[in-house]
Design an enzyme around this catalytic site. Structure first.
Site, PDB file in Angstrom:
ATOM      1  N   ASP A  52       0.845  -1.203   0.000  1.00  0.00           N
ATOM      2  CA  ASP A  52       0.000   0.000   0.000  1.00  0.00           C
ATOM      3  C   ASP A  52       0.874   1.243   0.000  1.00  0.00           C
ATOM      4  O   ASP A  52       1.782   1.382   0.828  1.00  0.00           O
ATOM      5  CB  ASP A  52      -0.903   0.009   1.237  1.00  0.00           C
ATOM      6  CG  ASP A  52      -1.786   1.240   1.280  1.00  0.00           C
ATOM      7  OD1 ASP A  52      -2.849   1.222   0.636  1.00  0.00           O
ATOM      8  OD2 ASP A  52      -1.406   2.225   1.952  1.00  0.00           O
ATOM      9  N   TYR A  57       3.172  10.127  -0.160  1.00  0.00           N
ATOM     10  CA  TYR A  57       4.239   9.595   0.673  1.00  0.00           C
ATOM     11  C   TYR A  57       5.600   9.912   0.035  1.00  0.00           C
ATOM     12  O   TYR A  57       6.029   9.263  -0.916  1.00  0.00           O
ATOM     13  CB  TYR A  57       4.108   8.085   0.850  1.00  0.00           C
ATOM     14  CG  TYR A  57       2.819   7.635   1.497  1.00  0.00           C
ATOM     15  CD1 TYR A  57       2.007   8.516   2.217  1.00  0.00           C
ATOM     16  CD2 TYR A  57       2.404   6.309   1.396  1.00  0.00           C
ATOM     17  CE1 TYR A  57       0.827   8.107   2.801  1.00  0.00           C
ATOM     18  CE2 TYR A  57       1.212   5.886   1.986  1.00  0.00           C
ATOM     19  CZ  TYR A  57       0.436   6.779   2.679  1.00  0.00           C
ATOM     20  OH  TYR A  57      -0.735   6.364   3.253  1.00  0.00           O
ATOM     21  N   GLN A 192     -10.209   2.369   3.661  1.00  0.00           N
ATOM     22  CA  GLN A 192      -8.995   2.334   4.487  1.00  0.00           C
ATOM     23  C   GLN A 192      -9.144   3.344   5.619  1.00  0.00           C
ATOM     24  O   GLN A 192      -9.324   4.543   5.377  1.00  0.00           O
ATOM     25  CB  GLN A 192      -7.747   2.646   3.651  1.00  0.00           C
ATOM     26  CG  GLN A 192      -6.477   2.531   4.467  1.00  0.00           C
ATOM     27  CD  GLN A 192      -5.205   2.630   3.662  1.00  0.00           C
ATOM     28  OE1 GLN A 192      -4.190   3.128   4.146  1.00  0.00           O
ATOM     29  NE2 GLN A 192      -5.227   2.153   2.417  1.00  0.00           N
ATOM     30  N   TYR A 220      -5.232   1.034   8.914  1.00  0.00           N
ATOM     31  CA  TYR A 220      -3.914   1.671   8.993  1.00  0.00           C
ATOM     32  C   TYR A 220      -3.638   2.151  10.414  1.00  0.00           C
ATOM     33  O   TYR A 220      -4.542   2.279  11.236  1.00  0.00           O
ATOM     34  CB  TYR A 220      -3.765   2.790   7.968  1.00  0.00           C
ATOM     35  CG  TYR A 220      -4.532   4.080   8.198  1.00  0.00           C
ATOM     36  CD1 TYR A 220      -4.092   5.047   9.098  1.00  0.00           C
ATOM     37  CD2 TYR A 220      -5.680   4.371   7.458  1.00  0.00           C
ATOM     38  CE1 TYR A 220      -4.757   6.242   9.274  1.00  0.00           C
ATOM     39  CE2 TYR A 220      -6.366   5.568   7.612  1.00  0.00           C
ATOM     40  CZ  TYR A 220      -5.900   6.505   8.526  1.00  0.00           C
ATOM     41  OH  TYR A 220      -6.575   7.692   8.698  1.00  0.00           O
ATOM     42  N   ARG A 225       1.557   4.287  14.929  1.00  0.00           N
ATOM     43  CA  ARG A 225       2.783   4.928  14.440  1.00  0.00           C
ATOM     44  C   ARG A 225       3.994   4.572  15.311  1.00  0.00           C
ATOM     45  O   ARG A 225       4.888   5.401  15.532  1.00  0.00           O
ATOM     46  CB  ARG A 225       2.581   6.438  14.320  1.00  0.00           C
ATOM     47  CG  ARG A 225       1.297   6.752  13.559  1.00  0.00           C
ATOM     48  CD  ARG A 225       1.118   8.188  13.191  1.00  0.00           C
ATOM     49  NE  ARG A 225      -0.251   8.401  12.700  1.00  0.00           N
ATOM     50  CZ  ARG A 225      -0.684   9.505  12.143  1.00  0.00           C
ATOM     51  NH1 ARG A 225       0.139  10.519  11.967  1.00  0.00           N
ATOM     52  NH2 ARG A 225      -1.931   9.614  11.743  1.00  0.00           N
ATOM     53  N   LYS A 231       8.766   0.634  21.980  1.00  0.00           N
ATOM     54  CA  LYS A 231      10.123   1.194  21.852  1.00  0.00           C
ATOM     55  C   LYS A 231      10.195   2.638  22.326  1.00  0.00           C
ATOM     56  O   LYS A 231      11.225   3.083  22.842  1.00  0.00           O
ATOM     57  CB  LYS A 231      10.588   1.088  20.403  1.00  0.00           C
ATOM     58  CG  LYS A 231      10.760  -0.344  19.914  1.00  0.00           C
ATOM     59  CD  LYS A 231      11.162  -0.395  18.447  1.00  0.00           C
ATOM     60  CE  LYS A 231      11.295  -1.842  17.975  1.00  0.00           C
ATOM     61  NZ  LYS A 231      11.633  -1.912  16.527  1.00  0.00           N
ATOM     62  N   ARG A 244       5.367  12.449  14.994  1.00  0.00           N
ATOM     63  CA  ARG A 244       4.847  11.708  16.138  1.00  0.00           C
ATOM     64  C   ARG A 244       5.064  12.425  17.468  1.00  0.00           C
ATOM     65  O   ARG A 244       4.411  12.105  18.462  1.00  0.00           O
ATOM     66  CB  ARG A 244       5.465  10.306  16.169  1.00  0.00           C
ATOM     67  CG  ARG A 244       4.986   9.429  15.018  1.00  0.00           C
ATOM     68  CD  ARG A 244       5.721   8.114  14.965  1.00  0.00           C
ATOM     69  NE  ARG A 244       7.132   8.298  14.618  1.00  0.00           N
ATOM     70  CZ  ARG A 244       7.999   7.297  14.526  1.00  0.00           C
ATOM     71  NH1 ARG A 244       7.617   6.060  14.754  1.00  0.00           N
ATOM     72  NH2 ARG A 244       9.250   7.538  14.191  1.00  0.00           N
ATOM     73  N   ARG A 296      11.027  -0.235   7.844  1.00  0.00           N
ATOM     74  CA  ARG A 296      12.108   0.595   7.305  1.00  0.00           C
ATOM     75  C   ARG A 296      13.280  -0.244   6.792  1.00  0.00           C
ATOM     76  O   ARG A 296      14.163   0.269   6.109  1.00  0.00           O
ATOM     77  CB  ARG A 296      12.612   1.568   8.367  1.00  0.00           C
ATOM     78  CG  ARG A 296      11.646   2.709   8.673  1.00  0.00           C
ATOM     79  CD  ARG A 296      12.204   3.569   9.797  1.00  0.00           C
ATOM     80  NE  ARG A 296      11.406   4.742  10.057  1.00  0.00           N
ATOM     81  CZ  ARG A 296      11.608   5.944   9.506  1.00  0.00           C
ATOM     82  NH1 ARG A 296      12.582   6.084   8.631  1.00  0.00           N
ATOM     83  NH2 ARG A 296      10.858   6.972   9.823  1.00  0.00           N
ATOM     84  N   GLN A 300      12.673  -5.735   9.924  1.00  0.00           N
ATOM     85  CA  GLN A 300      11.335  -5.330  10.372  1.00  0.00           C
ATOM     86  C   GLN A 300      10.258  -5.951   9.490  1.00  0.00           C
ATOM     87  O   GLN A 300       9.218  -6.390   9.980  1.00  0.00           O
ATOM     88  CB  GLN A 300      11.219  -3.799  10.345  1.00  0.00           C
ATOM     89  CG  GLN A 300      12.032  -3.094  11.425  1.00  0.00           C
ATOM     90  CD  GLN A 300      11.941  -1.581  11.320  1.00  0.00           C
ATOM     91  OE1 GLN A 300      11.296  -1.036  10.433  1.00  0.00           O
ATOM     92  NE2 GLN A 300      12.608  -0.883  12.228  1.00  0.00           N
TER      93      GLN A 300
END
Length: 331
Positions: A52, A57, A192, A220, A225, A231, A244, A296, A300
């Site tokens: 997606d 982006y 979405q 989504y 995020r 973490k 964020r 990323r 992951q």
């Protein structure tokens, strides 16, 4: 990996779908090109066949990276999902609705919601070039555009389906009333929307509607995020330009940390990560077709794919539900 039918179409999507917002770089503190390519390719190698993306982006960068990453791959085994309706290059010529100002390399870039017929057609052609393909599996309106009639948007997508430019048409961030209006012209295959353990508002009306009308739900921000990976609570440091920093302020972080501490125990018992547990829970919720998970780098991406191997019993799901009530009531 599980593969699930998209709404009332014959298209099958991987339950974990690769979300590519972060590899676009903008609003996420940048990216590393080779790692982004590797993350897409690792996803495909581990059963995540659905990708997606959106022109917005990285202002086209995310689509370009994906086009490069899938070069030479069997296109028929990959489902490409992209969007339209966020315009930043001035091509809207003053039309549409100002959404927000993005910042790229120190420059302020006004972003507009605009989904007029001509703009949709232009955006699709640009996306096809960046993705290096001749069709899009699912084209989605990125955000509702109140300046353009819903019927015009749906009629345009219906024509694109007939022309073979796209296989299916969907929307994003639509309320039930908007879906009803869209269906008068052309029923969207999917919607979405944001959905996570901390944001379950769609369960009251949108989920029942989607189930009844065979509209797929693409969830989504299932990890909020990155917040639900835990973490953030280990170092709490984000780059200054990371959006964020502001986004996380909506949550009672003390309550969220307490919940994640309890969930971490369950994850440890299963020898899986907190992120994998959260992703798997999300895929098991009623009405959810697929869940977007960003990556990323290759590692992951592999861990996201393996989330589907996590088994959750009825008792464990009940435990999670009970603990969540304390967190949601606090936000």
């Amino acid at each position: 990996m599980e593969y699930r039918a998209l709404g009332n179409t014959d298209i099958k999507l991987s339950a974990i779908t690769y979300g590519s917002f972060a590899i676009g770089g903008n609003m996420w503190g940048g990216n590393v090109h080779k790692d982004s390519i590797a993350s897409v390719q690792a996803s495909l190698e581990n059963g995540v066949t659905t990708i997606d993306t959106a022109p917005f982006y990285g202002f086209g960068l995310s689509e370009e990276v994906i086009g490069e990453a899938i070069k030479g791959k069997d296109r028929s085994s990959i489902q490409l999902l992209t969007k339209f309706g966020l315009v930043w290059d001035g091509s809207n010529q003053g039309k549409g609705i100002h959404f927000f100002d993005a910042v790229e390399n120190g420059n302020t870039i006004p972003v507009y919601k605009y989904a007029g017929k001509g703009s949709i057609i232009r955006e699709v052609e640009d996306s096809l070039k960046r993705l290096k393909t001749d069709y899009i599996d699912l084209l989605q309106l990125h955000w509702p555009d109140d300046s353009t009639a819903i019927s015009e948007v749906m009629e345009t997508m219906e024509r694109l389906v007939e022309q073979g430019k796209i296989r299916a048409a969907g929307v994003s961030n639509y309320a039930v009333a908007q879906l009803d209006e869209a269906a008068e012209t052309f029923l969207p295959a999917s919607n979405q929307v944001a959905y996570s353990m901390l944001n379950r508002s769609i369960e009251s009306d949108l989920v029942p509607y989607a189930i009844q009308n065979k509209v797929g739900i693409i969830a989504y921000s299932p990890m909020e995020r990155g917040l639900l990976t835990g973490k953030y609570f280990q170092d709490g440091k984000l780059k200054e330009d990371d959006h964020r920093n502001e986004y996380f302020k909506q949550f009672d972080l003390h309550k969220v940390k307490g919940f994640l501490d309890k969930l971490s125990g369950l994850a440890a018992d299963k020898s899986v990560s907190l992120a994998q547990l959260v992703l798997r829970w999300t895929t098991l919720q009623d009405g959810i077709t697929v869940v977007l998970a960003g990556a990323r780098n290759a590692e992951q991406a592999i861990q996201n794919a393996k989330a589907m191997e996590v088994s959750l019993s009825h008792e464990e799901l009940t435990f999670i539900e009970k603990e969540l009530t304390h967190v949601i009531s606090a936000n």
